[in-house]
Scaffold this motif. Structure first.
Motif, mmCIF file in Angstrom:
data_model
loop_
_atom_site.group_PDB
_atom_site.id
_atom_site.type_symbol
_atom_site.label_atom_id
_atom_site.label_comp_id
_atom_site.label_asym_id
_atom_site.label_seq_id
_atom_site.Cartn_x
_atom_site.Cartn_y
_atom_site.Cartn_z
ATOM 1 N N SER A 125 -76.143 -154.498 -25.786
ATOM 2 C CA SER A 125 -74.883 -155.144 -26.155
ATOM 3 C C SER A 125 -73.648 -154.379 -25.694
ATOM 4 N N ASP A 126 -73.745 -153.054 -25.552
ATOM 5 C CA ASP A 126 -72.571 -152.258 -25.196
ATOM 6 C C ASP A 126 -72.386 -152.271 -23.685
ATOM 7 N N SER A 184 -69.358 -151.621 -22.006
ATOM 8 C CA SER A 184 -68.057 -151.055 -21.654
ATOM 9 C C SER A 184 -68.249 -149.730 -20.920
ATOM 10 N N GLN A 213 -67.930 -145.914 -20.065
ATOM 11 C CA GLN A 213 -67.764 -144.682 -20.823
ATOM 12 C C GLN A 213 -66.987 -143.682 -19.980
ATOM 13 N N GLN A 234 -74.566 -143.704 -15.686
ATOM 14 C CA GLN A 234 -73.790 -144.936 -15.799
ATOM 15 C C GLN A 234 -73.678 -145.619 -14.438
ATOM 16 N N ARG A 290 -76.626 -146.652 -18.521
ATOM 17 C CA ARG A 290 -75.597 -147.526 -19.076
ATOM 18 C C ARG A 290 -75.148 -148.429 -17.935
ATOM 19 N N VAL A 347 -72.910 -151.563 -16.483
ATOM 20 C CA VAL A 347 -71.710 -152.373 -16.727
ATOM 21 C C VAL A 347 -71.472 -153.217 -15.486
#
Length: 260
Positions: free
Chosen positions: A106-107, A109, A111, A142, A169, A171
């Protein structure tokens, strides 16, 4: 708690219809909010990184394999289907015998301050998956994918990534200006750069920018890069595949970091 087992025989079962979309439509995960992980390798990789599947699918034949059944039973709901129904979910020439459905992280964004790889409109799913694997291996946690990049959670990228997704991560859908939030120096490669990769002190942390296979890094993004380096090619080739170039650059960053 013992998982719930459901034997499914109808092709139009709503759960199977959803999984079929996830398996066959590259960007369906964005609408449905979940991803299909086909095969025990991806399933185990997800579990090892602490991911929790919402559902498993396993063939009737695979239920007789204790290791595959135990893996499937890590999900709270297990659908048992015949080989023909599972093949309808598969994107592989030789279909696996089990898989997980997992909620999309869900995250989404950026970092700030985290070692990052920026993907600028990369089109080839194999290249994207290769870069994700290299990023995970070299400690870049990321991935920032600009709009126009191949869907990061598509089946082809998942297979090429070989489980790297679950340690990263991810995005997507970014514009060049969004990268300002990283608060990191951006580094790009160019065959015209005078500075050679192995002769430059690389900043750490940093964000490596990998450009489109044919067009390279777009001008707006190149203007944001504080450093541009070249990769020596004594064999005389004009350029490297972007996946290969990324692996070399990320390794050099990791090497310098270890020596610091």
């Amino acid at each position: 708690m013992k998982p719930q087992l459901q034997h499914i025989s109808a092709r139009d079962n709503p759960k199977l219809q959803r999984l079929r979309k996830l398996a066959q439509e590259a960007s369906a995960y964005r609408k449905l909010g979940s991803v299909w992980l086909e095969g025990d390798h991806l399933a185990r990789a997800a579990l090892q990184r602490g991911c929790t599947p919402s559902m498993a699918v396993i063939t009737e034949g695979a239920c007789h394999d204790p290791s595959l059944l135990a893996l499937a039973e890590q999900a709270p709901l297990v659908l048992v289907v015949n080989e023909s129904l599972f093949q309808g979910l598969s994107g592989l020439e030789s279909p696996a015998r089990m898989g997980f459905e997992m909620a999309l992280p869900s995250d989404a964004s950026l970092q700030p301050g985290m070692d990052t790889v920026v993907l600028d409109r990369l089109q080839d799913a194999g290249n994207v998956g290769t870069i994700l694997r290299s990023a995970a291996a070299m400690g870049f946690r990321q991935i920032a994918a600009l709009k126009g990049t191949a869907a990061l959670w598509s089946q082809k990228v998942l297979r090429a990534g070989m489980g790297a997704h679950f340690g990263l991560r991810l995005v997507e859908g970014l514009q060049p200006a969004d990268l300002d939030r990283l608060q990191l120096p951006l580094i790009a490669t160019s065959s015209h750069a005078e500075a050679e990769l192995h002769r430059v002190q690389l900043p750490s942390p940093c964000a490596w920018v990998m450009g489109h296979e044919g067009q390279g890094v777009q001008p707006e993004l190149m203007q944001r890069c504080t450093l541009t380096v070249g990769i020596p090619q004594p064999g005389g080739e004009e350029s490297l595949n972007v996946g290969s170039a990324a692996s070399i650059c990320l390794y050099e960053s990791a090497r310098q970091r270890l020596l610091a």
